[in-house]
Scaffold this active site. Structure first.
Site, PDB file in Angstrom:
ATOM      1  N   THR A  18       0.862  -1.155   0.016  1.00  0.00           N
ATOM      2  CA  THR A  18       0.146   0.021   0.000  1.00  0.00           C
ATOM      3  C   THR A  18       0.772   1.268  -0.003  1.00  0.00           C
ATOM      4  O   THR A  18       0.302   2.441  -0.244  1.00  0.00           O
ATOM      5  CB  THR A  18      -0.815   0.017   1.234  1.00  0.00           C
ATOM      6  OG1 THR A  18      -0.008  -0.237   2.574  1.00  0.00           O
ATOM      7  CG2 THR A  18      -1.804  -1.184   1.183  1.00  0.00           C
ATOM      8  N   ARG A  22       8.579  -2.124   0.767  1.00  0.00           N
ATOM      9  CA  ARG A  22       9.550  -2.037   2.038  1.00  0.00           C
ATOM     10  C   ARG A  22      10.237  -3.449   2.335  1.00  0.00           C
ATOM     11  O   ARG A  22       9.428  -4.460   2.086  1.00  0.00           O
ATOM     12  CB  ARG A  22       8.569  -1.531   3.153  1.00  0.00           C
ATOM     13  CG  ARG A  22       8.201  -0.036   3.015  1.00  0.00           C
ATOM     14  CD  ARG A  22       7.201   0.190   4.284  1.00  0.00           C
ATOM     15  NE  ARG A  22       6.744   1.384   4.030  1.00  0.00           N
ATOM     16  CZ  ARG A  22       5.632   2.021   4.806  1.00  0.00           C
ATOM     17  NH1 ARG A  22       5.408   1.213   5.966  1.00  0.00           N
ATOM     18  NH2 ARG A  22       5.102   3.120   4.538  1.00  0.00           N
ATOM     19  N   HIS A 114       7.318   4.833   9.277  1.00  0.00           N
ATOM     20  CA  HIS A 114       7.394   4.706  10.521  1.00  0.00           C
ATOM     21  C   HIS A 114       8.172   3.713  11.001  1.00  0.00           C
ATOM     22  O   HIS A 114       8.312   3.298  12.256  1.00  0.00           O
ATOM     23  CB  HIS A 114       5.923   4.664  11.197  1.00  0.00           C
ATOM     24  CG  HIS A 114       5.172   3.820  10.702  1.00  0.00           C
ATOM     25  ND1 HIS A 114       4.709   3.632   9.352  1.00  0.00           N
ATOM     26  CD2 HIS A 114       4.780   2.648  11.321  1.00  0.00           C
ATOM     27  CE1 HIS A 114       3.963   2.564   9.299  1.00  0.00           C
ATOM     28  NE2 HIS A 114       4.122   1.812  10.277  1.00  0.00           N
ATOM     29  N   LYS A 126       9.067   4.257  -3.187  1.00  0.00           N
ATOM     30  CA  LYS A 126       7.617   4.492  -3.464  1.00  0.00           C
ATOM     31  C   LYS A 126       7.413   5.328  -4.807  1.00  0.00           C
ATOM     32  O   LYS A 126       8.356   6.419  -4.519  1.00  0.00           O
ATOM     33  CB  LYS A 126       6.753   5.157  -2.160  1.00  0.00           C
ATOM     34  CG  LYS A 126       5.386   5.446  -2.811  1.00  0.00           C
ATOM     35  CD  LYS A 126       4.556   5.760  -1.426  1.00  0.00           C
ATOM     36  CE  LYS A 126       5.059   7.099  -0.682  1.00  0.00           C
ATOM     37  NZ  LYS A 126       3.731   7.423   0.094  1.00  0.00           N
ATOM     38  N   ASP A 277       6.554  11.290  12.274  1.00  0.00           N
ATOM     39  CA  ASP A 277       7.335   9.871  11.848  1.00  0.00           C
ATOM     40  C   ASP A 277       8.471  10.300  11.060  1.00  0.00           C
ATOM     41  O   ASP A 277       8.852  11.370  10.757  1.00  0.00           O
ATOM     42  CB  ASP A 277       6.388   9.034  11.448  1.00  0.00           C
ATOM     43  CG  ASP A 277       5.900   8.993   9.912  1.00  0.00           C
ATOM     44  OD1 ASP A 277       6.031  10.406   9.939  1.00  0.00           O
ATOM     45  OD2 ASP A 277       5.636   8.346   9.550  1.00  0.00           O
ATOM     46  N   ARG A 282       2.880  11.205   9.279  1.00  0.00           N
ATOM     47  CA  ARG A 282       2.012  10.848  10.536  1.00  0.00           C
ATOM     48  C   ARG A 282       2.174  11.762  11.496  1.00  0.00           C
ATOM     49  O   ARG A 282       3.279  12.644  11.644  1.00  0.00           O
ATOM     50  CB  ARG A 282       2.579   9.362  10.972  1.00  0.00           C
ATOM     51  CG  ARG A 282       2.228   8.473   9.934  1.00  0.00           C
ATOM     52  CD  ARG A 282       2.375   7.006  10.088  1.00  0.00           C
ATOM     53  NE  ARG A 282       2.183   6.075   9.125  1.00  0.00           N
ATOM     54  CZ  ARG A 282       1.784   4.926   9.620  1.00  0.00           C
ATOM     55  NH1 ARG A 282       1.198   4.636  10.335  1.00  0.00           N
ATOM     56  NH2 ARG A 282       1.750   4.229   8.353  1.00  0.00           N
ATOM     57  N   THR A 344      -7.634   0.588   3.859  1.00  0.00           N
ATOM     58  CA  THR A 344      -6.344   1.350   4.205  1.00  0.00           C
ATOM     59  C   THR A 344      -5.619   1.372   3.168  1.00  0.00           C
ATOM     60  O   THR A 344      -5.195   0.879   2.373  1.00  0.00           O
ATOM     61  CB  THR A 344      -5.653   0.225   5.549  1.00  0.00           C
ATOM     62  OG1 THR A 344      -6.744   0.267   6.557  1.00  0.00           O
ATOM     63  CG2 THR A 344      -4.431   0.936   5.979  1.00  0.00           C
ATOM     64  N   GLU A 364      -6.667   5.726  11.066  1.00  0.00           N
ATOM     65  CA  GLU A 364      -6.577   5.624  12.764  1.00  0.00           C
ATOM     66  C   GLU A 364      -4.945   5.469  12.800  1.00  0.00           C
ATOM     67  O   GLU A 364      -4.521   5.516  14.035  1.00  0.00           O
ATOM     68  CB  GLU A 364      -7.153   4.347  13.081  1.00  0.00           C
ATOM     69  CG  GLU A 364      -6.870   3.042  12.421  1.00  0.00           C
ATOM     70  CD  GLU A 364      -5.530   2.504  12.427  1.00  0.00           C
ATOM     71  OE1 GLU A 364      -5.026   2.583  13.445  1.00  0.00           O
ATOM     72  OE2 GLU A 364      -4.880   1.903  11.161  1.00  0.00           O
ATOM     73  N   SER A 365      -4.042   5.143  11.786  1.00  0.00           N
ATOM     74  CA  SER A 365      -2.671   4.902  11.887  1.00  0.00           C
ATOM     75  C   SER A 365      -1.855   6.124  11.924  1.00  0.00           C
ATOM     76  O   SER A 365      -0.686   6.108  11.537  1.00  0.00           O
ATOM     77  CB  SER A 365      -2.378   4.190  11.001  1.00  0.00           C
ATOM     78  OG  SER A 365      -2.467   4.412   9.742  1.00  0.00           O
ATOM     79  N   LYS A 376      -0.882  11.916   3.432  1.00  0.00           N
ATOM     80  CA  LYS A 376      -1.038  12.487   4.655  1.00  0.00           C
ATOM     81  C   LYS A 376       0.194  13.325   5.064  1.00  0.00           C
ATOM     82  O   LYS A 376       1.063  13.064   4.440  1.00  0.00           O
ATOM     83  CB  LYS A 376      -1.166  11.319   5.584  1.00  0.00           C
ATOM     84  CG  LYS A 376      -0.212  10.383   5.623  1.00  0.00           C
ATOM     85  CD  LYS A 376      -0.619   8.965   6.653  1.00  0.00           C
ATOM     86  CE  LYS A 376       0.290   7.886   6.170  1.00  0.00           C
ATOM     87  NZ  LYS A 376       0.139   7.080   5.182  1.00  0.00           N
TER      88      LYS A 376
END
Length: 541
Positions: A18, A22, A114, A126, A277, A282, A344, A364-365, A376
């Site tokens: 997503t 990684r 994070h 990414k 983060d 974040r 998500t 929520e993360s 974000k």
């Protein structure tokens, strides 16, 4: 300029998740691993010849070396220009802004967000598209297919480019433009928020603490909060980016920012606390004596959004990821606007933002954002809160007490079981999935189940359908339980269990106590201890 064609072969495990690809840093440093994936990106997007790209990362171990590889491969592919952050640094939201502001064709962001850094930590790559957001599945699937058929890649043979000095140079025919990583982002924030009101807040003695966690947001926070807005020197702590994040875990939650949390709950606490983060997308929000969950933060920002100049005209709509608490839904209902529930992954918000269906969105993360970029944005959320507090003239505790009195409180918690044996985690999910149709009417731990399903999302903009996005259990009293396997870890599987319960009074209770029946129901339904061997979650947020 000499372009070398290097023979290679497909490498397993290069399917983007997503948030890109990684892996452990040592994996990315293996021969051909990074080069293969970058070449697959070029193939997946139809080549880079004549295109303009943005490049930067969060400064973790291998960031500088990887940046040089990307530059040499972009030049080999015939890119017209690469705009790169000074010293190869760019926060993820700043990169998104640069892509959009400079009308670039896309960008490469080097980060594992994070996740821990350093030689024994994680690394990530990414690709973001021209709208500034993470590549949609239609693009990542092409990239993945390319990884499975690669036989060669092209790379320029050259000395490293000097990325320490702002200005332009050339690598072959490709222009390499080094830019200050903070300037354009800071200008955007000044356009969005009432900086004069925030300056007055600090001038009146308001105190804050921002933990940059030795990550990329340090320079941004220092420049904006201290140098521009007048927060006291030292308000930003752990402000110097480190390749291993100071040996810490750059995840802004109460576990990994314990010194900040302890300070915010002490007798000498500042008025406001926050953290961001690894790559700056974040956030964590606190007041004196109060921790505001990301779900509540999103809802409160939506409820007070018109206090910020850029959002004074109101919100077109809002959106949240499915596991995020339904506190936002209650605000949207009162405002009379749509609230979209997505899978998500920030890429799912992109279509809604581009189509003007949503203005604010969040997860929520600890991810919150708006249509100002397509990622974000941690520092944006902090500035939004400062704008709200400056205009409302109340403490964080009072603001949230008033919010809950008006909308009710969705007590909420997430339990993470990290590094679980993947086979055991998948078996747990498969077994529960097979029983979903039989759960309605049963009462695990005394809670009656109203419905249970597996979440699927039909995109209202492009009509695409995304399935298998988490198992949901809805209880008759309004409580909810969600099970998901996360895609952000690099070892084993991460089982995430999300719990919420709505209350219309008694807002000062401990969430874990309020949620105890839901937690017990989760154990009874999924048999987590028996299947994973874990007596308790690794992280509770």
């Amino acid at each position: 300029m000499q372009i070398n064609t290097v023979s290679t072969q497909p490498i397993d495990g290069q399917k983007p998740g997503t948030s890109g690809l990684r892996k452990q840093t040592s994996v990315f440093m293996q021969p051909h691993f990074l080069e293969n994936f970058i070449q697959a990106i070029w193939t997946g997007i139809g080549g880079v010849a004549g295109k303009t790209l943005v490049l930067g990362g969060d400064g973790r171990h291998f960031n500088e070396q990887a940046s040089q590889v990307v530059l040499r491969m972009a030049a080999a592919g015939g890119a017209a220009k690469v705009i790169v952050g000074q010293n190869a640094l760019l926060s993820t939201p700043a990169a998104s802004n640069l892509i959009r502001k400079r009308k670039a064709d896309g960008g490469i962001i080097l980060s594992a967000s994070h996740n821990p850094g350093g030689p024994n930590g994680d690394f990530g790559v990414k690709y973001n598209t021209a709208n500034g957001g993470p590549a949609p599945e239609s693009v990542t699937s092409k990239i993945y297919e390319a990884t499975k058929t690669l036989t060669e890649y092209q790379i320029v043979e050259s000395q490293d480019i000097d990325l320490s000095t702002v200005g332009e140079t050339k690598l072959g025919e490709t222009v390499i433009e080094v830019v200050d990583p903070v300037t354009d982002y800071a200008e955007l924030m000044a356009d969005l928020f009432d900086f004069d009101a925030i300056k007055a807040l600090f001038a009146g003695g308001f105190r804050m603490r921002f933990d940059a966690m030795h990550a990329v947001t340090g320079p941004y926070a220092t420049a904006i909060l201290e140098d521009t807005l007048g927060a006291a020197k030292g308000s930003v702590i752990n402000a110097v980016p480190s390749t291993d994040f100071g040996g810490g875990h750059p995840d802004p939650n109460p576990i990994w920012t314990k010194p900040l949390v302890d300070e915010m709950f002490s007798e000498t606490a500042p008025d406001f606390g926050a953290a961001s983060d690894g790559d700056g997308d974040r956030n964590m929000i606190l007041g004196r004596g109060i921790y505001v969950t990301p779900s509540d933060s999103l809802a409160a920002i939506a409820a007070n959004a018109t206090l910020a100049p850029a959002y004074a005209g109101g919100l077109a709509g809002v959106a949240r990821s499915m596991p995020t608490s339904r506190a936002l839904d209650r605000v949207a209902d009162k405002l009379g606007i749509a609230c979209f529930e997505t899978p998500t992954g920030w890429k799912f918000f992109g279509n809604l933002l581009d189509a003007g269906k949503a203005t604010l969105c969040g997860e929520e993360s600890a991810g919150t954002g708006s249509d100002h970029v397509r990622e974000k944005d941690g520092l944006w959320a902090v500035l939004f809160w400062l704008n709200i507090l400056a205009k409302r003239g109340v403490s964080m505790q009072q603001l949230m007490a008033e919010h809950w009195a008006e909308y009710g409180r969705n007590f909420y918690s997430r339990h993470d079981y990290e590094g679980v044996d993947a086979e055991a985690a998948n078996a747990l999910m498969d077994d529960l999935r097979a029983r979903l149709g039989t759960l309605a009417g049963t009462s695990p731990s005394g809670l009656e189940i109203e419905s249970a399903d597996e979440f699927a999302y039909d995109d209202p903009v492009d009509g695409s359908r995304t399935e298998a996005q988490g198992l949901r259990v809805h209880f008759a009293d309004g409580a909810r339980l969600v099970f998901r396997l996360s895609g952000t870890g690099t070892v084993g599987a991460t089982l995430r269990v999300y719990m919420e319960a709505l209350a219309t009074d008694g807002f000062d209770r401990d969430p874990q106590e309020v949620l105890a029946p839901v937690i017990a129901a989760a154990e009874e339904l999924a048999q987590i201890k028996a299947r994973t061997g874990r007596d308790a979650p690794d992280v509770i947020t």
